[in-house]
Structure formats: structure tokens, C-alpha cells
Motif scaffolding. Structure first.
Motif, short mmCIF file in Angstrom:
data_model
loop_
_atom_site.label_atom_id
_atom_site.label_comp_id
_atom_site.label_asym_id
_atom_site.label_seq_id
_atom_site.Cartn_x
_atom_site.Cartn_y
_atom_site.Cartn_z
N LEU A 1 -49.82 22.70 91.34
CA LEU A 1 -50.02 24.30 91.70
C LEU A 1 -50.86 24.73 90.91
CD1 LEU A 1 -46.28 25.23 92.29
CD2 LEU A 1 -48.02 24.72 93.83
N ARG A 2 -51.28 24.60 89.34
CA ARG A 2 -52.34 24.93 88.55
C ARG A 2 -53.59 24.47 89.21
NH1 ARG A 2 -48.65 23.73 84.46
NH2 ARG A 2 -49.66 21.60 84.23
N ASN A 3 -53.82 23.31 89.71
CA ASN A 3 -55.06 22.86 90.08
C ASN A 3 -55.21 23.42 91.40
OD1 ASN A 3 -55.39 20.85 87.87
ND2 ASN A 3 -54.45 19.38 89.00
N MET B 1 -45.06 17.43 87.34
CA MET B 1 -46.23 17.18 88.15
C MET B 1 -46.63 18.21 89.15
SD MET B 1 -46.49 13.95 90.73
CE MET B 1 -46.24 12.57 89.55
N ILE B 2 -45.38 18.97 89.82
CA ILE B 2 -45.44 19.94 90.76
C ILE B 2 -46.29 21.02 90.24
CG2 ILE B 2 -44.21 21.42 92.26
CD1 ILE B 2 -42.25 19.18 92.68
N LYS C 1 -50.79 3.96 82.60
CA LYS C 1 -50.63 4.48 81.13
C LYS C 1 -50.32 5.84 81.03
CE LYS C 1 -53.52 0.47 80.09
NZ LYS C 1 -54.81 0.23 79.53
N ASP C 2 -50.40 6.51 82.04
CA ASP C 2 -50.14 8.18 81.62
C ASP C 2 -48.79 8.41 81.45
OD1 ASP C 2 -50.04 10.94 81.69
OD2 ASP C 2 -51.38 11.26 83.37
N VAL D 1 -56.15 15.85 94.15
CA VAL D 1 -56.77 14.60 93.59
C VAL D 1 -56.40 14.33 92.03
CG1 VAL D 1 -58.98 13.33 93.07
CG2 VAL D 1 -58.44 14.52 95.48
N PRO D 2 -56.70 15.43 91.21
CA PRO D 2 -56.29 14.91 89.83
C PRO D 2 -54.91 14.64 89.47
CG PRO D 2 -57.59 17.31 89.94
CD PRO D 2 -57.24 16.71 91.36
N THR D 3 -54.24 15.50 90.10
CA THR D 3 -52.37 14.94 89.89
C THR D 3 -52.18 13.72 90.30
OG1 THR D 3 -52.19 17.43 90.04
CG2 THR D 3 -50.34 15.91 90.06
N LEU D 4 -52.97 13.37 91.59
CA LEU D 4 -52.45 11.99 92.07
C LEU D 4 -53.25 10.79 91.41
CD1 LEU D 4 -51.41 10.48 94.66
CD2 LEU D 4 -53.99 10.69 95.70
N LEU D 5 -54.49 11.05 90.77
CA LEU D 5 -55.07 10.14 89.77
C LEU D 5 -54.14 10.04 88.49
CD1 LEU D 5 -58.79 10.90 89.85
CD2 LEU D 5 -57.56 8.85 91.05
#
Length: 135
Positions: free
Chosen positions: A10-12, A5-6, A63-64, A53-57
């Protein structure tokens, strides 16, 4: 939080920063990010929180299997399956090795049985048959 997740965040973040800096430089005509003023840096700061935001979503998505709330359960289940498959493969490998060793031992035994030495004949034990005298 897990390492994946981290890494994703970092990529985002890196992608958002590069995009924001490039866009800000193009729109303001500034040649270097070092010449940015306070307003430009505030725009980029907004992009930093937006990169989360994408990582938080993905984290909030139940289901992810990567980041979602079920990620730990899925990871545990996958680990159990991998361990079971690994044990089965090891057992199959050991059985194959044992079968191979048994076949080799049987072959050696058969070769040894065929290679039983015949007793050597010495000249003293040879039977000499003489032909009957001619008339």
C-alpha cells in the motif's frame, strides 16, 4: 501473506499513484485528475501493477526475513528467543525481590534483637548506698 507485506504494498502503491498523477498532470497540462481521459487513466493503471513489483521481489527473495519465504521461520525463532529472555528476566527479578525481602527480614530481626527492653527499675528496688558518717 502477512500484514507487513500488505502495508508495504500500500505504501508503494500510494507513492506510485501520487507520482504518476503528478507527472501526468504536468505532462498533459491538465489541472485536475478529474479531467483525465481514458489514456491518462490507463497510464496510471499500469503504475498500480508496477507498484507491486518491489513487494513481490522481496517476497520471492528467500533471504529476506521480513517478507521472504523464510519469514515465518524467522518470526517463530525470534518469538522463541524473546519468550526465553522474558522468562529469564522474570526469574532474575523474582530472585532479586526474594533476596531483598530476606535482607529486610534479617534487618528487622537484628533491630528487634537490639531493641530488647531492659527491665524498668522502680524506686522500691533501687539500692541506696549511704556514705559513712564523717568523724
Amino acid at each position: 501473506m502477512n500484514k507487513a507485506m500488505i502495508d508495504s504494498y500500500l505504501r508503494n502503491l500510494l507513492g506510485a499513484l501520487l507520482g504518476l498523477i503528478t507527472t501526468t498532470m504536468a505532462s498533459t497540462g491538465v489541472v485536475s485528475p478529474l479531467a483525465f481521459g481514458t489514456g491518462e487513466w490507463l497510464l496510471i493503471a499500469n503504475g498500480v501493477w508496477a507498484a507491486a513489483v518491489p513487494t513481490l521481489l522481496r517476497y520471492l527473495n528467500s533471504k529476506d526475513p521480513s517478507f521472504g519465504r523464510i519469514a515465518e521461520g524467522v518470526a517463530l525463532e525470534v518469538s522463541k528467543r524473546l519468550l526465553a529472555e522474558s522468562k529469564a528476566a522474570t526469574a532474575e527479578k523474582k530472585a532479586a525481590e526474594a533476596k531483598k525481602k530476606a535482607a529486610e527480614a534479617a534487618e528487622k530481626k537484628a533491630v528487634a534483637k537490639l531493641a530488647v527492653k531492659k527491665p524498668a527499675t522502680t524506686p522500691a528496688t533501687k539500692l541506696v548506698v549511704k556514705a559513712p558518717p564523717a568523724k
